[in-house]
Structures are given as C-alpha cells and as structure tokens.
Design a protein around this motif. Structure first.
Motif, short mmCIF file in Angstrom:
data_model
loop_
_atom_site.label_atom_id
_atom_site.label_comp_id
_atom_site.label_asym_id
_atom_site.label_seq_id
_atom_site.Cartn_x
_atom_site.Cartn_y
_atom_site.Cartn_z
N PRO A 1 0.82 -1.21 0.00
CA PRO A 1 0.00 0.00 0.00
C PRO A 1 0.86 1.26 0.00
N GLY A 2 0.26 2.38 -0.40
CA GLY A 2 0.96 3.65 -0.32
C GLY A 2 1.30 3.99 1.11
N LYS A 3 2.33 4.78 1.29
CA LYS A 3 2.78 5.15 2.64
C LYS A 3 1.69 5.90 3.38
N ASN A 4 1.02 6.79 2.67
CA ASN A 4 -0.06 7.56 3.26
C ASN A 4 -1.37 7.22 2.56
N LEU A 5 -2.48 7.40 3.26
CA LEU A 5 -3.79 7.14 2.69
C LEU A 5 -3.97 7.99 1.43
N GLY A 6 -4.29 7.33 0.32
CA GLY A 6 -4.45 8.03 -0.94
C GLY A 6 -3.26 7.92 -1.86
N ASP A 7 -2.09 7.53 -1.32
CA ASP A 7 -0.92 7.32 -2.17
C ASP A 7 -1.12 6.08 -3.03
N ALA A 8 -0.51 6.07 -4.21
CA ALA A 8 -0.66 4.95 -5.12
C ALA A 8 -0.03 3.69 -4.55
N LEU B 1 -10.62 24.60 -12.76
CA LEU B 1 -10.27 23.84 -11.56
C LEU B 1 -9.03 22.99 -11.81
N SER B 2 -8.59 22.28 -10.78
CA SER B 2 -7.33 21.55 -10.83
C SER B 2 -7.50 20.11 -10.36
N PHE B 3 -6.56 19.26 -10.79
CA PHE B 3 -6.51 17.85 -10.39
C PHE B 3 -5.12 17.52 -9.86
N ARG B 4 -5.02 16.45 -9.09
CA ARG B 4 -3.73 15.93 -8.65
C ARG B 4 -3.88 14.47 -8.25
N ASN B 5 -2.73 13.79 -8.06
CA ASN B 5 -2.67 12.43 -7.52
C ASN B 5 -3.69 11.51 -8.19
N ILE B 6 -3.49 11.24 -9.47
CA ILE B 6 -4.40 10.40 -10.24
C ILE B 6 -3.71 9.04 -10.50
N TRP B 7 -4.35 7.98 -10.07
CA TRP B 7 -3.82 6.64 -10.34
C TRP B 7 -4.96 5.64 -10.50
N VAL B 8 -4.63 4.53 -11.17
CA VAL B 8 -5.63 3.53 -11.47
C VAL B 8 -5.05 2.13 -11.26
N ARG B 9 -5.88 1.22 -10.80
CA ARG B 9 -5.51 -0.21 -10.67
C ARG B 9 -6.46 -1.01 -11.53
N GLU B 10 -5.90 -1.72 -12.49
CA GLU B 10 -6.74 -2.57 -13.33
C GLU B 10 -7.22 -3.78 -12.54
N LEU B 11 -8.47 -4.14 -12.73
CA LEU B 11 -9.09 -5.24 -11.99
C LEU B 11 -9.38 -6.40 -12.95
N LYS C 1 -3.55 5.10 -22.41
CA LYS C 1 -3.91 3.71 -22.16
C LYS C 1 -5.43 3.56 -22.12
N THR C 2 -5.90 2.38 -22.43
CA THR C 2 -7.32 2.06 -22.32
C THR C 2 -7.52 1.06 -21.18
N PHE C 3 -8.72 1.07 -20.63
CA PHE C 3 -9.02 0.26 -19.46
C PHE C 3 -10.40 -0.38 -19.59
N THR C 4 -10.58 -1.49 -18.90
CA THR C 4 -11.88 -2.14 -18.84
C THR C 4 -12.45 -1.94 -17.43
N ASN C 5 -12.11 -2.81 -16.50
CA ASN C 5 -12.56 -2.68 -15.11
C ASN C 5 -11.40 -2.18 -14.26
N TYR C 6 -11.67 -1.27 -13.34
CA TYR C 6 -10.55 -0.68 -12.60
C TYR C 6 -11.00 0.00 -11.30
N GLN C 7 -10.00 0.32 -10.49
CA GLN C 7 -10.14 1.18 -9.31
C GLN C 7 -9.41 2.48 -9.63
N LEU C 8 -10.08 3.61 -9.45
CA LEU C 8 -9.51 4.92 -9.77
C LEU C 8 -9.48 5.81 -8.54
N HIS C 9 -8.34 6.51 -8.37
CA HIS C 9 -8.22 7.55 -7.34
C HIS C 9 -7.90 8.86 -8.05
N ILE C 10 -8.64 9.91 -7.74
CA ILE C 10 -8.39 11.21 -8.35
C ILE C 10 -8.81 12.31 -7.38
#
Length: 256
Positions: free
Chosen positions: A40-47, A246-256, A94-103
């Motif tokens: 897991p990421g070191k802090n909650l929300g880290d990839a 507006l702005s975005f940060r810390n975007i990551w995805v896990r393919e399922l 990249k393209t994705f089918t099923n995933y977990q996304l954090h943004i």
C-alpha cells in the motif's frame, strides 16, 4: 416402494446431520490461488505498488488531447494539473476495462458563477469518442451551490443522484475513489451486462454499485443501443463555462 414425503425429508435430514458430524474444518479451507502481494501507499491516498500512475506532477506523458491525440496541453505546476479550457478535453493514452480509480480535484477559492457554471468539469470513466462521449462522473462546486441534483458533484451525470453531499468548500481538495465495471456486449452488439459504478466522495459512499442505463446523454435518455465498445480511455473534461478553471492531482488507477 415409495416413501411418504415426511419420511423422505427425515432421511435426507439424517444424511445431512451425519455428513455434518463427519465434516472437518479443512474441508472448507481454500489455499490457492494465493493473492499477489501489493504494497500500500505510505499515506492514505498514495498509489499502491501495482497502480498505474496517471499524474503525480511529473508531466502529462500519460495524456493526449481528445480531439486530435496530440500531447495534452493542460497546465502543470508542482504536483497540480489545471484545466486549460482553450485546448479541450484530455484522455489517457492507455485504455481500461474494469478498474479502481483515485483522483483528487479542487475548485479554486476565487470561483465565480452559479449552478452548472461554477467549477464544472467531469471524469469520464470510459471515453468512447470525441467531445463528451462516454460515462461521466460529475465534477462541480456543490458546496452551497444549488443545481439539479443529478448534475451535482458525485452524480453520474443525468443518471444517478449522489447519496450524500460531502463536498468541501472552494479552495480545498476533494477526493473521488471509484470502482468501475465496464459494460459487456454480445457479438451482435446487444448488451450482455450494463456498466456499474461505485463512488466514494471524500470517503463517503455516494454511488453504490449503480447500474448505468447507457453512456451519458446531456439531452434525452441514455441507451446502450448502437454504442458497443471495448477497453476505453479515462477522460477529463474542459467544460466551456466561464468560471475559473479547476485543478486535479494524484491520479492513479488499478486494473481489476
């Protein structure tokens, strides 16, 4: 000889009891396949270690312009990605089918406008064409900003009203954690199983395995008819309203 129903039931019950008495704890233990180790990421929300990092402040190598697939031209400063409304929507290479996304996203403290013209953007969980084609999770300033409820932050736009409104005030970061299950189609293009989305908004469940009726429609009813698609990019919207970007940060995805 036929047994009366009550006798048959008693015999079946006796067999069940005998089997239960002879059962061992090991009978219901499953040892394989062994789940892979994910750090897991070191802090909650880290990839976590198996995530695909889509943006962490180190440029836009994972993104292109939706319109012509040229390198994305949104603005990067530090670990923050800010919408460039003049260059349009961007999507992942990249393209994705099923995933977990954090943004994570933030409406500027200086935001102006009201309703849908106040910090409007969107996370398209599957981009299936140019412009706004796809399935939109709405991004909007919904802190003391009245609008139609199936268009507020946390809504699956024009389809699913969020179960709560945990939006933070302008100038503070909001977080979406999404589980996306893509639609599945039969060979003839008819729908086999619908798309589903679960969304946590600042840690609060706002969409609970919602079954979408089709891709997002601004006008009219959504439908899967004629919309068959496979793995798709994730898209971020440059909305055309006149409020500050507006702005975005810390975007990551896990393919399922």
């Amino acid at each position: 000889m036929k047994y009366p129903l009550i006798l048959t039931a008693l015999l079946a019950g006796s067999c069940f009891m005998a089997n239960a008495q002879n059962a061992k704890p090991e009978d219901t233990e499953i040892w394989e396949p062994i789940p892979k180790v994910v750090t897991p990421g070191k802090n909650l929300g880290d990839a976590p270690s198996d995530a695909i990092v889509l943006f962490n402040g180190k440029g836009l190598d994972e993104w292109v312009s939706v319109e012509d697939k040229t390198p994305a031209k949104w603005l990067v400063k530090g670990d923050v990605l800010t919408v460039n409304k003049s260059t349009g929507n961007i999507e992942t290479k990249k393209t994705f089918t099923n995933y977990q996304l954090h943004i994570e996203w933030k409406v500027p403290a200086s935001i102006t406008g009201s309703g849908q013209a106040r910090g409007n953007s969107g996370v398209f969980l599957a981009s299936i064409g140019k412009g706004d084609d796809g399935y939109e999770l709405q991004v909007l300033d919904s802190y003391e900003n009245k609008t139609y409820v199936n268009g507020m932050a946390g809504s699956l736009y024009k389809q699913a009203i969020p179960l709560a409104n945990p939006g933070r005030k302008p100038g503070e970061w909001n977080i979406y954690d999404v589980i996306w299950t893509a639609p599945v189609y039969n060979e003839d293009g008819t729908l086999k199983s619908a798309a589903r989305a679960t969304v946590f908004f600042n840690g609060v469940l706002v969409e609970n395995n919602f079954e979408l009726l089709g891709p997002t429609q601004y006008i009219g009813k959504p439908s899967y008819e004629g919309k068959k698609h496979g793995p798709s990019p994730i898209k971020l919207q440059a909305h055309g309203d006149k409020s500050e970007p507006l702005s975005f940060r810390n975007i990551w995805v896990r393919e399922l």
